[in-house]
Design a protein around this motif. Sequence first.
Motif, mmCIF file in Angstrom:
data_model
loop_
_atom_site.group_PDB
_atom_site.id
_atom_site.type_symbol
_atom_site.label_atom_id
_atom_site.label_comp_id
_atom_site.label_asym_id
_atom_site.label_seq_id
_atom_site.Cartn_x
_atom_site.Cartn_y
_atom_site.Cartn_z
ATOM 1 N N PRO A 62 18.946 5.584 -3.807
ATOM 2 C CA PRO A 62 19.551 4.308 -4.211
ATOM 3 C C PRO A 62 19.714 4.221 -5.725
ATOM 4 C CG PRO A 62 17.746 3.967 -2.657
ATOM 5 C CD PRO A 62 17.678 5.395 -3.095
ATOM 6 N N GLY A 63 20.827 3.625 -6.130
ATOM 7 C CA GLY A 63 21.069 3.430 -7.548
ATOM 8 C C GLY A 63 20.547 2.091 -8.027
ATOM 9 N N ASP A 64 20.407 1.959 -9.331
ATOM 10 C CA ASP A 64 19.994 0.684 -9.904
ATOM 11 C C ASP A 64 21.027 -0.385 -9.534
ATOM 12 O OD1 ASP A 64 17.824 1.896 -11.051
ATOM 13 O OD2 ASP A 64 18.775 2.156 -13.019
ATOM 14 N N ASP A 117 0.816 -1.218 0.000
ATOM 15 C CA ASP A 117 0.000 0.000 0.000
ATOM 16 C C ASP A 117 0.851 1.270 0.000
ATOM 17 O OD1 ASP A 117 1.062 -0.364 2.505
ATOM 18 O OD2 ASP A 117 -0.766 0.210 3.590
ATOM 19 N N ARG A 118 2.135 1.132 -0.279
ATOM 20 C CA ARG A 118 3.028 2.303 -0.274
ATOM 21 C C ARG A 118 3.160 2.871 -1.690
ATOM 22 N NH1 ARG A 118 4.035 3.421 5.257
ATOM 23 N NH2 ARG A 118 3.618 1.428 6.301
ATOM 24 N N ASP A 119 3.916 3.964 -1.818
ATOM 25 C CA ASP A 119 4.101 4.576 -3.125
ATOM 26 C C ASP A 119 5.028 3.717 -3.986
ATOM 27 O OD1 ASP A 119 7.041 5.768 -3.064
ATOM 28 O OD2 ASP A 119 6.129 6.174 -1.100
ATOM 29 N N GLU A 120 5.132 4.062 -5.253
ATOM 30 C CA GLU A 120 5.851 3.211 -6.205
ATOM 31 C C GLU A 120 7.325 3.061 -5.858
ATOM 32 O OE1 GLU A 120 6.720 2.851 -11.034
ATOM 33 O OE2 GLU A 120 5.450 4.466 -10.232
ATOM 34 N N ASP A 121 7.965 4.158 -5.426
ATOM 35 C CA ASP A 121 9.384 4.060 -5.062
ATOM 36 C C ASP A 121 9.586 3.008 -3.973
ATOM 37 O OD1 ASP A 121 10.280 6.033 -6.830
ATOM 38 O OD2 ASP A 121 9.870 7.637 -5.374
ATOM 39 N N VAL A 122 8.791 3.083 -2.944
ATOM 40 C CA VAL A 122 8.929 2.164 -1.814
ATOM 41 C C VAL A 122 8.581 0.737 -2.241
ATOM 42 C CG1 VAL A 122 8.097 1.607 0.504
ATOM 43 C CG2 VAL A 122 8.496 3.998 -0.146
ATOM 44 N N ARG A 123 7.523 0.582 -3.033
ATOM 45 C CA ARG A 123 7.121 -0.751 -3.503
ATOM 46 C C ARG A 123 8.202 -1.390 -4.374
ATOM 47 N NH1 ARG A 123 2.290 1.785 -4.995
ATOM 48 N NH2 ARG A 123 2.787 1.400 -7.201
ATOM 49 N N THR A 124 8.959 -0.566 -5.075
ATOM 50 C CA THR A 124 10.008 -1.085 -5.958
ATOM 51 C C THR A 124 11.296 -1.380 -5.190
ATOM 52 O OG1 THR A 124 9.115 0.150 -7.841
ATOM 53 C CG2 THR A 124 11.405 -0.589 -8.008
ATOM 54 N N LEU A 125 11.679 -0.464 -4.313
ATOM 55 C CA LEU A 125 13.002 -0.555 -3.679
ATOM 56 C C LEU A 125 13.086 -1.660 -2.626
ATOM 57 C CD1 LEU A 125 13.861 3.239 -3.430
ATOM 58 C CD2 LEU A 125 15.095 1.501 -4.761
ATOM 59 N N TRP A 126 12.133 -1.718 -1.724
ATOM 60 C CA TRP A 126 12.281 -2.696 -0.636
ATOM 61 C C TRP A 126 12.422 -4.131 -1.145
ATOM 62 C CZ3 TRP A 126 14.176 -2.606 3.899
ATOM 63 C CH2 TRP A 126 14.055 -1.497 4.737
ATOM 64 N N PRO A 127 11.593 -4.597 -2.063
ATOM 65 C CA PRO A 127 11.787 -5.976 -2.543
ATOM 66 C C PRO A 127 13.125 -6.184 -3.258
ATOM 67 C CG PRO A 127 9.566 -5.218 -3.051
ATOM 68 C CD PRO A 127 10.340 -4.018 -2.592
ATOM 69 N N SER A 128 13.668 -5.119 -3.875
ATOM 70 C CA SER A 128 14.939 -5.263 -4.594
ATOM 71 C C SER A 128 16.099 -5.529 -3.643
ATOM 72 C CB SER A 128 15.220 -4.008 -5.425
ATOM 73 O OG SER A 128 15.627 -2.914 -4.607
ATOM 74 N N TRP A 129 15.907 -5.259 -2.361
ATOM 75 C CA TRP A 129 16.958 -5.490 -1.362
ATOM 76 C C TRP A 129 16.735 -6.796 -0.581
ATOM 77 C CZ3 TRP A 129 15.369 -0.009 0.447
ATOM 78 C CH2 TRP A 129 15.937 0.958 -0.399
ATOM 79 N N SER A 130 15.875 -7.651 -1.084
ATOM 80 C CA SER A 130 15.417 -8.795 -0.283
ATOM 81 C C SER A 130 16.548 -9.730 0.139
ATOM 82 C CB SER A 130 14.343 -9.580 -1.035
ATOM 83 O OG SER A 130 14.845 -10.102 -2.253
ATOM 84 N N LEU A 131 17.562 -9.919 -0.698
ATOM 85 C CA LEU A 131 18.655 -10.833 -0.326
ATOM 86 C C LEU A 131 19.417 -10.301 0.890
ATOM 87 C CD1 LEU A 131 20.144 -11.848 -3.809
ATOM 88 C CD2 LEU A 131 18.544 -13.136 -2.373
#
Length: 461
Positions: A279-281, A230-244
Amino acid sequence: MTAWPVVPPTARLDRSRATITLLRAEIGQWFDTRAADERFALFKQHFVILRQVFGTIVDRVDEQFDALAGSGGTAGEIHAACRDLDRRRDLVARTFRWYRAKYDQRDRQDLPGKVIRAADQLVRSCWEEPFTVAGVDRPSGPLAYLDDRFDAVSTPRVSVPSDLRAPDDELIGEFVRQLPIPVVALPATSVHEPWWLVLCAHEVGHHVQFDLDPGLVGRTREAISGAVLDRDEDVRTLWPSWSLEVFADAFAVLSVGTAAAYAVTDLEYGPPATLAYWPGDGDRYPPPAVRLALHGELARAAGLNDPGPGAQDVTGWLDRLPAGGVVPAVADLTRRLLAATAAVARALLTVEVGGRDLPRLCGLSAGQFTTADQWRNLLVQQRPVFAGLKTRPAARSAIAAGVAAFAGAIDDPVRRDLAGRNLVDLLVRCGPPGTLAASREPDLVAIGGRLADLLVGGVPR
């Protein structure tokens, strides 16, 4: 060209075969010596695996010389083919010696040798717990080694080890990735400040995520995605990208407590612009300010005492920065990421394997940290006596105590040095009898054949 003396094809073949014979003897002698040395008892199965694999590869190179001898090729063709096989033989030798150097760190009788043997017990404690709790077969445990770097890194079958950088290293890195012996590089500064061994918990967490359950990487990412849905797009994209990385951070906090955050603080501390940035790509970690808040929220969600700064604390720090300390757009993104941090932490604690959530898989218990509190005081005493060392959590309690003792003696070099020496002495005695062997013997014939294809069949030069 014909005026130059040229070694006859048979002599050229003999020269190359002699190097293979020497390599086979070098490999065999090293394994014979190490297998009989009780200081390397933890790694006896490692040695069985490596000996079989390297033996298969050397045999494969030798077979190619046999085929070349009977090929009827011209002198020039024989010379060129021998050079190609010599390069492959050198690749095998470099790979073997890469492993040998890592194990041989335990052959030293001085402080570095003792520190790496202490690391072995902490690695084993972190590694065995989740497999035992989940009741699943355990692969061979990680090989730790000291590296000339300021942080720690693991090679969980996904990347080339950091100390392989020569032209053929990509091929060797792929070999290391496929071999069922994961590795963990620890900072060499651990020799002088042994509390840095706490980084083992994070790095072992990477291996656990890949090896405990084939669906664990995906489920972790899904849990994080659900927490920020339920967060904004930046947050929805970034947090899962750091999952490891955030899984490894969660594993560390649940294994060694808030000691994990102390190490991250030391590694990441700097001016505000280095703690909060856009954060960078491809960034594997959250920005340090967010990562530190995650540690605090993980500890709080797990019910640990004195969990440390969480999202609210870090947001307050951000609000108090002087104008220009952090770019306004970055500050805004950081606040949005922090607002989701507690939810991410709670989601990580719900990730399960076999119906057992992450705190249980890590062996989280109040008793573990009660022991750590007691040992913390003992570590700054002369000739301390510790009880309860032969348990699976003992090494994790010891490193938690060691970090706390170091933090408490930060301005007292004498007590700090005493705590470090006592910590190493404590760690090497921790844990029940056991090894880093897999629960089941791996298929060495298949592994050896596949890796022989990789090294011997690599692209010639």
